[in-house]
Design a protein around this motif. Sequence first.
Motif, PDB file in Angstrom:
ATOM      1  N   MET A 236      24.067  33.566  46.254  1.00 58.24           N
ATOM      2  CA  MET A 236      25.184  33.759  45.655  1.00 58.24           C
ATOM      3  C   MET A 236      25.199  33.606  43.827  1.00 58.24           C
ATOM      4  SD  MET A 236      28.114  30.978  46.017  1.00 58.24           S
ATOM      5  CE  MET A 236      27.286  29.624  45.620  1.00 58.24           C
ATOM      6  N   ASP A 237      25.114  34.762  43.532  1.00 63.31           N
ATOM      7  CA  ASP A 237      25.039  34.934  42.029  1.00 63.31           C
ATOM      8  C   ASP A 237      26.302  35.525  41.610  1.00 63.31           C
ATOM      9  OD1 ASP A 237      23.631  35.098  39.539  1.00 63.31           O
ATOM     10  OD2 ASP A 237      23.370  37.287  39.946  1.00 63.31           O
ATOM     11  N   VAL A 238      26.706  34.739  40.497  1.00 55.55           N
ATOM     12  CA  VAL A 238      28.127  34.742  39.859  1.00 55.55           C
ATOM     13  C   VAL A 238      27.540  35.049  38.473  1.00 55.55           C
ATOM     14  CG1 VAL A 238      30.039  33.630  39.211  1.00 55.55           C
ATOM     15  CG2 VAL A 238      29.342  33.012  41.523  1.00 55.55           C
ATOM     16  N   ARG A 239      28.462  35.971  37.978  1.00 58.23           N
ATOM     17  CA  ARG A 239      27.813  36.322  36.614  1.00 58.23           C
ATOM     18  C   ARG A 239      28.485  35.423  35.532  1.00 58.23           C
ATOM     19  NH1 ARG A 239      30.112  42.510  37.207  1.00 58.23           N
ATOM     20  NH2 ARG A 239      32.015  41.344  37.853  1.00 58.23           N
ATOM     21  N   GLY A 240      27.824  35.473  34.345  1.00 57.35           N
ATOM     22  CA  GLY A 240      28.490  34.634  33.265  1.00 57.35           C
ATOM     23  C   GLY A 240      29.823  34.939  33.052  1.00 57.35           C
ATOM     24  N   ARG A 241      30.416  36.265  32.882  1.00 52.66           N
ATOM     25  CA  ARG A 241      31.583  36.683  32.490  1.00 52.66           C
ATOM     26  C   ARG A 241      32.490  36.005  33.359  1.00 52.66           C
ATOM     27  NH1 ARG A 241      33.199  42.505  33.303  1.00 52.66           N
ATOM     28  NH2 ARG A 241      33.112  41.761  35.539  1.00 52.66           N
ATOM     29  N   ASP A 242      32.248  35.998  34.501  1.00 51.32           N
ATOM     30  CA  ASP A 242      33.298  35.417  35.673  1.00 51.32           C
ATOM     31  C   ASP A 242      33.442  33.940  35.365  1.00 51.32           C
ATOM     32  OD1 ASP A 242      33.570  37.855  36.982  1.00 51.32           O
ATOM     33  OD2 ASP A 242      31.919  37.433  38.200  1.00 51.32           O
ATOM     34  N   LEU A 243      32.266  33.216  35.042  1.00 54.01           N
ATOM     35  CA  LEU A 243      32.419  31.898  34.882  1.00 54.01           C
ATOM     36  C   LEU A 243      33.177  31.604  33.671  1.00 54.01           C
ATOM     37  CD1 LEU A 243      28.897  30.557  35.874  1.00 54.01           C
ATOM     38  CD2 LEU A 243      30.899  30.390  37.040  1.00 54.01           C
ATOM     39  N   ARG A 244      32.806  32.398  32.441  1.00 57.44           N
ATOM     40  CA  ARG A 244      33.741  32.161  31.155  1.00 57.44           C
ATOM     41  C   ARG A 244      35.173  32.400  31.484  1.00 57.44           C
ATOM     42  NH1 ARG A 244      33.116  35.837  27.568  1.00 57.44           N
ATOM     43  NH2 ARG A 244      31.794  37.322  28.730  1.00 57.44           N
ATOM     44  N   TYR A 245      35.537  33.296  32.504  1.00 58.54           N
ATOM     45  CA  TYR A 245      37.015  33.650  32.636  1.00 58.54           C
ATOM     46  C   TYR A 245      37.524  32.430  33.404  1.00 58.54           C
ATOM     47  CZ  TYR A 245      36.515  38.519  31.616  1.00 58.54           C
ATOM     48  OH  TYR A 245      36.383  39.739  31.158  1.00 58.54           O
ATOM     49  N   PHE A 246      36.594  32.064  34.479  1.00 56.45           N
ATOM     50  CA  PHE A 246      37.383  30.618  35.248  1.00 56.45           C
ATOM     51  C   PHE A 246      37.313  29.629  34.291  1.00 56.45           C
ATOM     52  CE2 PHE A 246      35.479  26.805  36.829  1.00 56.45           C
ATOM     53  CZ  PHE A 246      36.874  26.388  37.685  1.00 56.45           C
ATOM     54  N   LEU A 247      36.421  29.297  33.440  1.00 54.72           N
ATOM     55  CA  LEU A 247      36.475  28.058  32.346  1.00 54.72           C
ATOM     56  C   LEU A 247      37.788  28.257  31.620  1.00 54.72           C
ATOM     57  CD1 LEU A 247      32.790  27.393  31.416  1.00 54.72           C
ATOM     58  CD2 LEU A 247      34.444  25.958  32.851  1.00 54.72           C
ATOM     59  N   ALA A 248      38.146  29.333  31.303  1.00 55.76           N
ATOM     60  CA  ALA A 248      39.492  29.609  30.128  1.00 55.76           C
ATOM     61  C   ALA A 248      40.619  29.348  30.918  1.00 55.76           C
ATOM     62  CB  ALA A 248      39.458  31.119  29.566  1.00 55.76           C
ATOM     63  N   VAL A 249      40.779  29.851  32.219  1.00 55.70           N
ATOM     64  CA  VAL A 249      41.667  29.318  33.026  1.00 55.70           C
ATOM     65  C   VAL A 249      41.826  28.096  33.248  1.00 55.70           C
ATOM     66  CG1 VAL A 249      43.163  29.903  35.356  1.00 55.70           C
ATOM     67  CG2 VAL A 249      42.115  31.763  34.050  1.00 55.70           C
ATOM     68  N   ALA A 250      40.750  27.265  33.547  1.00 56.35           N
ATOM     69  CA  ALA A 250      40.586  25.838  34.048  1.00 56.35           C
ATOM     70  C   ALA A 250      40.975  24.938  32.678  1.00 56.35           C
ATOM     71  CB  ALA A 250      39.328  25.619  34.391  1.00 56.35           C
ATOM     72  N   GLU A 251      40.766  25.522  31.552  1.00 53.46           N
ATOM     73  CA  GLU A 251      40.925  24.627  30.266  1.00 53.46           C
ATOM     74  C   GLU A 251      42.602  24.899  29.913  1.00 53.46           C
ATOM     75  OE1 GLU A 251      38.432  26.337  27.584  1.00 53.46           O
ATOM     76  OE2 GLU A 251      36.677  25.222  28.293  1.00 53.46           O
ATOM     77  N   GLU A 252      43.028  26.153  30.210  1.00 49.67           N
ATOM     78  CA  GLU A 252      44.600  26.579  29.934  1.00 49.67           C
ATOM     79  C   GLU A 252      45.218  25.911  30.615  1.00 49.67           C
ATOM     80  OE1 GLU A 252      45.250  27.483  26.783  1.00 49.67           O
ATOM     81  OE2 GLU A 252      43.300  27.991  25.791  1.00 49.67           O
TER      82      GLU A 252
END
Length: 102
Positions: free
Chosen positions: A1-17
């Motif tokens: 299960m490889d998740v790209r860094g971009r996807d994690l950055r997007y996830f974190l932005a939504v999680a923070e906001e």
Amino acid sequence: MDVRGRDLRYFLAVAEELSFTHAAERLYLSQPALSKQIRALERHLGTLLFTRDRQQVTLTPVGEALVPHAYMRVHRAALQFRRRAGAPLRRRFTTLRTRPGR
């Protein structure tokens, strides 16, 4: 299960906001494009990361559990990038001085 860094950055932005609209603005993306990326990440992981309704976005328990792991992975990737690029690991600030009328 490889998740790209971009996807994690997007996830974190939504999680923070806790807002797709504000996260999209912060990432310089359109809101529909960000929503599509998050849905693709959720499909890839096989679980919902956020509960959404018209008024609010909240993290699911799985989303809450992913946050610290996502931060660690994004941070490690940034360090590796800086090392490969030969960039200093410390931030350096420059002072810009201007004269009035110039």
